[in-house]
Write an enzyme that holds these catalytic residues in place. Sequence first.
Site, PDB file in Angstrom:
ATOM      1  N   GLY A  54       0.848  -1.178   0.000  1.00  0.00           N
ATOM      2  CA  GLY A  54       0.000   0.000   0.000  1.00  0.00           C
ATOM      3  C   GLY A  54       0.888   1.233   0.000  1.00  0.00           C
ATOM      4  CB  ALA A  55       0.957   4.211  -2.200  1.00  0.00           C
ATOM      5  NE  ARG A  90       6.088  -3.124  -5.024  1.00  0.00           N
ATOM      6  CZ  ARG A  90       4.868  -3.291  -4.501  1.00  0.00           C
ATOM      7  NH1 ARG A  90       4.726  -3.526  -3.210  1.00  0.00           N
ATOM      8  NH2 ARG A  90       3.791  -3.229  -5.264  1.00  0.00           N
ATOM      9  CD  GLN A 202      -2.776  -7.390  -3.473  1.00  0.00           C
ATOM     10  OE1 GLN A 202      -3.483  -7.959  -4.302  1.00  0.00           O
ATOM     11  NE2 GLN A 202      -1.693  -6.713  -3.807  1.00  0.00           N
ATOM     12  CG  ASP A 243      -0.158   1.797  -5.650  1.00  0.00           C
ATOM     13  OD1 ASP A 243       0.602   1.394  -4.763  1.00  0.00           O
ATOM     14  OD2 ASP A 243      -1.258   1.281  -5.886  1.00  0.00           O
ATOM     15  CG  ASN A 253      -5.590   1.269  -7.241  1.00  0.00           C
ATOM     16  OD1 ASN A 253      -4.850   1.434  -6.275  1.00  0.00           O
ATOM     17  ND2 ASN A 253      -6.730   0.616  -7.160  1.00  0.00           N
ATOM     18  CE  LYS A 254      -3.153  -6.643  -7.594  1.00  0.00           C
ATOM     19  NZ  LYS A 254      -1.856  -7.289  -7.366  1.00  0.00           N
TER      20      LYS A 254
END
Length: 358
Positions: A54-55, A90, A202, A243, A253-254
């Site tokens: 998670g950012a 990351r 997740q 993110d 995002n994801k």
Amino acid sequence: MLIAGEKRTTIWPDADGNGVFIIDQTRLPHRIETVLLRNLDDAARAIKDMLVRGAPLIGVTAAYGVALAMRADASDDGLARAREVLRKTRPTAVNLAWALEQIGQFLAQMPEELRRDSAMTFAKHLAEKDIACNSAIGDNGLAILRTLAEKREGKPLRILTHCNAGWLATVDWGTATAPIYKAQAAGIPLHVFVDETRPRNQGAFLTAFELGQQGVSHELIVDNAGGHLMQHGEVDVCIVGADRIAANGDACNKIGTYLKALAAKDNGVPFYVAAPVSTFDFALASGSLIPIEERAQDEVTHMSGEADSGELVTVRIAPKTTPAKNPGFDVTPARLVTGIITEKGVFAADAQALAALS
């Protein structure tokens, strides 16, 4: 938020300040285990291997990682090395670079002999700031949910999430979940549809876990069910995290978020992104410039879970000869985003509206 009725955060320093505890999120929901980070390498591994994710939480963990590094080498070279090691863990989440820049600038202004304790103090400050920030996101998002709930005339407001942008992705409260928790506290009836979020699940592992612990009504759905539910009028609003957000409002995002946004647009469902201002990258004009992390093939070809025996196992779900492609994120164009919920307020997803935040 809560685990087994106990107030918890995702990261906290140990009593003597020589280490930092985290909740190992690779073990959830089947095991609730903590890990003590003692040095720079521990912090880097925790981020890279997604013990924390998670950012916002990645950024805070990186700050703590620098603080731990200062205990071994507080020189300018030691500071530069720590920031570089953590920066490489990351590539997509901009909060990582933001936090490293914040603590780097702070420490560069002081003598080396003061950096050891000052770094830990500053990392704690960023953690506290994250909690306050996410609480404010919750307050701003609550106003949106309250308005939408009034149209439901007492029936539960139905919310769709994707991935985990909950308190487990931050220090506390979460980004996309903060308005949900605020609405729950305000007595607004609601129900959350939780995307499983392949390939790391997740949603199934983390979002469903934390909503359950908090007593929020929810159901787990497969990733491809969201569009179907929207077509049949069963979703009132989508809220996701991010993110990285470009200057024009494109939101990374994801993987799979883009498809939810397309379905929401086609069915007239409001689609909101919830993120702190630290998630914006105003150096990038559009989302096409955001680097997309390509993760390991085995996240796609294998799946982990708890067997009926209680043992945690990983099994192969694809033929041994089949390769896999695994982009970790996608970019949702600003034109599909109803609004961006930040700690500073709710903004339209366009360059002109967001310019004030830069």
